[in-house]
Design a protein around this motif. Structure first.
Motif, PDB file in Angstrom:
ATOM      1  N   ILE A 119       4.190  -9.251   0.193  1.00 12.03           N
ATOM      2  CA  ILE A 119       2.957  -8.920   0.913  1.00 12.03           C
ATOM      3  C   ILE A 119       2.911  -7.420   1.203  1.00 12.03           C
ATOM      4  N   LEU A 120       4.016  -6.892   1.729  1.00 11.99           N
ATOM      5  CA  LEU A 120       4.078  -5.467   2.067  1.00 11.99           C
ATOM      6  C   LEU A 120       3.841  -4.593   0.839  1.00 11.99           C
ATOM      7  N   ASP A 121       4.431  -4.968  -0.282  1.00  7.79           N
ATOM      8  CA  ASP A 121       4.279  -4.177  -1.503  1.00  7.79           C
ATOM      9  C   ASP A 121       2.825  -4.161  -1.977  1.00  7.79           C
ATOM     10  N   ALA A 122       2.173  -5.330  -1.915  1.00  8.85           N
ATOM     11  CA  ALA A 122       0.778  -5.389  -2.351  1.00  8.85           C
ATOM     12  C   ALA A 122      -0.118  -4.564  -1.430  1.00  8.85           C
ATOM     13  N   VAL A 123       0.146  -4.630  -0.135  1.00  8.08           N
ATOM     14  CA  VAL A 123      -0.635  -3.843   0.827  1.00  8.08           C
ATOM     15  C   VAL A 123      -0.407  -2.354   0.585  1.00  8.08           C
ATOM     16  N   ALA A 124       0.849  -1.977   0.349  1.00  3.51           N
ATOM     17  CA  ALA A 124       1.178  -0.564   0.113  1.00  3.51           C
ATOM     18  C   ALA A 124       0.491  -0.028  -1.139  1.00  3.51           C
ATOM     19  N   ARG A 125       0.355  -0.867  -2.155  1.00  3.01           N
ATOM     20  CA  ARG A 125      -0.289  -0.438  -3.396  1.00  3.01           C
ATOM     21  C   ARG A 125      -1.814  -0.486  -3.308  1.00  3.01           C
ATOM     22  N   GLY A 126      -2.329  -1.025  -2.210  1.00  2.00           N
ATOM     23  CA  GLY A 126      -3.778  -1.129  -2.057  1.00  2.00           C
ATOM     24  C   GLY A 126      -4.386  -2.233  -2.884  1.00  2.00           C
ATOM     25  N   GLU A 127      -3.585  -3.237  -3.258  1.00  2.00           N
ATOM     26  CA  GLU A 127      -4.060  -4.339  -4.095  1.00  2.00           C
ATOM     27  C   GLU A 127      -4.488  -5.507  -3.204  1.00  2.00           C
TER      28      GLU A 127
END
Length: 217
Positions: free
Chosen positions: A183-191
């Motif tokens: 979840i954090l990675d997707a949020v960080a990438r703006g996806e």
């Protein structure tokens, strides 16, 4: 006795009583003694009474009559209903949060999740760390919506479902960490769509693990 303003004292009493419930000091079905709680927390009975009313309003306490409040025994139906609402709300929150959370806050939280995952196990005394990280992640995403009413709804729902948290399914620790990292990675990438997808998968996995645990009993 403490001399903080009544509202602040009530909020502090609320948080402390909630922690007593979450850590098992106050158990499901237990009757609450207002005077005893006030003595333990070193406050007057007024903020304790206000705190108990707040917890009753959130459905965490059950009123038996005009004088008696009980820690509610959460039924599986209550849990599943709350999770269903979370499944409707939290993926949208994650979608909206994508690309809107400061990178440093995401990185800090990611480091905490990775540290927890590396441990592989938490003792009973460390369970509060799991809850704090979980609260931080979901709270950070809610904060990004800029909608305090939505945040309050999700906080209330999460408190109800936390009665069935990692204390009930400790084997979920690593999986939960992996889901949080995704979840954090997707949020960080703006996806946004990916963030919503990962949040849906996370809540659905929690739901399945609890149902499987109940079927094994």
């Amino acid at each position: 006795m403490l001399t903080l303003p009544d509202k602040r004292l009530a909020l502090q009493a609320y948080e402390q009583i909630l922690e007593f419930i979450m850590n098992g000091t106050l158990k499901p079905g237990e009757l609450l003694n207002e005077r005893r709680l006030a003595d333990v927390m070193n406050v007057s009975r007024t903020p304790v009474r206000d705190a108990l009313l707040m917890l009753e309003g959130e459905g965490i306490l059950l009123r038996l009559d005009s004088r008696r409040l009980q820690v509610k025994q959460i039924q599986i139906e209550d849990y599943l209903d709350a999770l269903q609402i979370r499944l409707l709300l939290e993926p949208s929150v994650a979608r909206h949060a994508a690309g809107r959370v400061p990178a440093d806050r995401l990185a800090d939280l990611r480091a905490k999740v990775e540290t927890l995952r590396a441990k592989g196990h938490v003792s009973s005394d460390e369970r509060h760390l799991v809850r704090e990280i979980d609260d931080s992640l979901h709270g950070l995403l809610c904060e990004a919506t800029g909608n305090p009413q939505l945040t309050a709804i999700i906080v209330s729902l999460r408190r109800r479902t936390l009665m069935f948290d990692l204390r009930s399914v400790p084997e979920r620790l690593e999986s939960t960490c992996d889901e949080h990292l995704a979840i954090l990675d997707a949020v960080a990438r703006g996806e946004g769509e990916k963030a919503a997808e990962e949040m849906t998968a996370h809540i659905a996995a929690v739901r399945s693990s609890i149902i499987n645990r109940l079927h094994r009993r």
